[in-house]
Design a protein around this motif. Structure first.
Motif, mmCIF file in Angstrom:
data_model
loop_
_atom_site.group_PDB
_atom_site.id
_atom_site.type_symbol
_atom_site.label_atom_id
_atom_site.label_comp_id
_atom_site.label_asym_id
_atom_site.label_seq_id
_atom_site.Cartn_x
_atom_site.Cartn_y
_atom_site.Cartn_z
ATOM 1 N N ALA A 134 8.142 43.749 38.710
ATOM 2 C CA ALA A 134 9.203 44.638 39.181
ATOM 3 C C ALA A 134 9.888 44.066 40.414
ATOM 4 O O ALA A 134 11.101 44.185 40.564
ATOM 5 C CB ALA A 134 8.647 46.025 39.457
ATOM 6 N N CYS A 135 9.131 43.447 41.276
ATOM 7 C CA CYS A 135 9.736 42.924 42.511
ATOM 8 C C CYS A 135 10.603 41.707 42.256
ATOM 9 O O CYS A 135 11.508 41.425 43.008
ATOM 10 C CB CYS A 135 8.667 42.604 43.549
ATOM 11 S SG CYS A 135 7.921 40.959 43.347
ATOM 12 N N CYS A 136 10.315 41.000 41.193
ATOM 13 C CA CYS A 136 11.001 39.739 40.962
ATOM 14 C C CYS A 136 12.105 39.820 39.909
ATOM 15 O O CYS A 136 12.667 38.801 39.514
ATOM 16 C CB CYS A 136 9.988 38.672 40.545
ATOM 17 S SG CYS A 136 8.725 38.410 41.810
ATOM 18 N N ALA A 137 12.398 41.001 39.438
ATOM 19 C CA ALA A 137 13.465 41.152 38.433
ATOM 20 C C ALA A 137 14.801 40.781 39.070
ATOM 21 O O ALA A 137 15.055 41.068 40.234
ATOM 22 C CB ALA A 137 13.503 42.586 37.914
ATOM 23 N N ALA A 138 15.631 40.145 38.288
ATOM 24 C CA ALA A 138 16.951 39.748 38.783
ATOM 25 C C ALA A 138 17.791 40.990 39.063
ATOM 26 O O ALA A 138 17.778 41.933 38.271
ATOM 27 C CB ALA A 138 17.651 38.868 37.756
ATOM 28 N N PRO A 139 18.500 40.997 40.185
ATOM 29 C CA PRO A 139 19.343 42.150 40.492
ATOM 30 C C PRO A 139 20.508 42.248 39.494
ATOM 31 O O PRO A 139 20.985 41.237 38.988
ATOM 32 C CB PRO A 139 19.865 41.865 41.900
ATOM 33 C CG PRO A 139 19.721 40.393 42.074
ATOM 34 C CD PRO A 139 18.572 39.970 41.197
ATOM 35 N N VAL A 140 20.892 43.452 39.206
ATOM 36 C CA VAL A 140 22.014 43.675 38.304
ATOM 37 C C VAL A 140 23.300 43.430 39.079
ATOM 38 O O VAL A 140 23.501 44.004 40.152
ATOM 39 C CB VAL A 140 21.989 45.118 37.741
ATOM 40 C CG1 VAL A 140 23.206 45.377 36.879
ATOM 41 C CG2 VAL A 140 20.710 45.351 36.973
ATOM 42 N N LYS A 141 24.126 42.562 38.549
ATOM 43 C CA LYS A 141 25.381 42.233 39.228
ATOM 44 C C LYS A 141 26.444 43.261 38.849
ATOM 45 O O LYS A 141 26.716 43.478 37.678
ATOM 46 C CB LYS A 141 25.855 40.830 38.842
ATOM 47 C CG LYS A 141 27.092 40.416 39.602
ATOM 48 C CD LYS A 141 27.526 39.018 39.260
ATOM 49 C CE LYS A 141 28.798 38.691 40.031
ATOM 50 N NZ LYS A 141 29.412 37.473 39.600
ATOM 51 N N ARG A 142 27.036 43.876 39.847
ATOM 52 C CA ARG A 142 28.090 44.861 39.636
ATOM 53 C C ARG A 142 29.422 44.136 39.566
ATOM 54 O O ARG A 142 29.755 43.335 40.439
ATOM 55 C CB ARG A 142 28.090 45.859 40.793
ATOM 56 C CG ARG A 142 29.123 46.952 40.678
ATOM 57 C CD ARG A 142 29.118 47.792 41.964
ATOM 58 N NE ARG A 142 30.179 48.728 42.069
ATOM 59 C CZ ARG A 142 31.481 48.463 42.235
ATOM 60 N NH1 ARG A 142 31.888 47.225 42.258
ATOM 61 N NH2 ARG A 142 32.379 49.404 42.369
ATOM 62 N N VAL A 143 30.188 44.405 38.533
ATOM 63 C CA VAL A 143 31.508 43.808 38.388
ATOM 64 C C VAL A 143 32.489 44.670 39.175
ATOM 65 O O VAL A 143 32.555 45.886 38.968
ATOM 66 C CB VAL A 143 31.917 43.716 36.899
ATOM 67 C CG1 VAL A 143 33.319 43.145 36.760
ATOM 68 C CG2 VAL A 143 30.911 42.877 36.135
#
Length: 143
Positions: A9-18
């Motif tokens: 959970a800590c290492c999941a890639a952040p979701v990029k907001r367009v």
């Protein structure tokens, strides 16, 4: 096992907001001008790359033959872009404003803005050609 879940959970890639501007630009590229207009207006309200959004919005208004509105919006855009805009984009915005003034019949204002585009990008042959056409139209062959 809890540690592994926590680590994943800590290492999941952040979701990029367009950004709204990016969505508007994609619609602009796809020639979806109604959607692009709405999104550029939203980007302006959100303070998302306002000068660039206004330049594209002014270009859309020019293409839609809403010349007076295009001139107002493009003037606002170039005023901001002249302060800190990227040179080639600022030159393009001045060129669009020049085209709007030509549509309005104001060749002197058109010449001024195509001249500013040429100052920003002196090697751009398109801007030099536009300047020559405007000068021909107003019979200013020496300027």
């Amino acid at each position: 096992m809890a540690i592994a879940i926590g680590a994943a959970a800590c290492c999941a890639a952040p979701v990029k907001r367009v950004s709204t501007f990016d969505k508007a630009y994609k619609a602009y590229e796809k020639q979806q001008m109604n959607e692009a207009t709405q999104l550029f207006n939203t980007a302006i309200k959100e303070n998302d790359r306002v000068a660039y959004a206004k330049a594209y919005l002014g270009s859309i208004k020019l293409a839609q033959e809403q010349t007076a509105e295009a001139i107002t919006i493009l003037n606002e855009a170039v005023t901001m872009l002249d302060q800190d805009g990227e040179k080639s984009f600022t030159a393009w915005a001045h060129s669009e404003l020049s085209a709007a003034y030509i549509e309005q019949g104001d060749n002197q204002a058109a010449l001024k803005h195509i001249g500013m585009a040429m100052q920003l990008q002196p090697s751009n042959a398109h801007y030099a050609m536009e300047s020559a056409v405007i000068k021909y139209n107003i019979k200013d062959y020496n300027g």
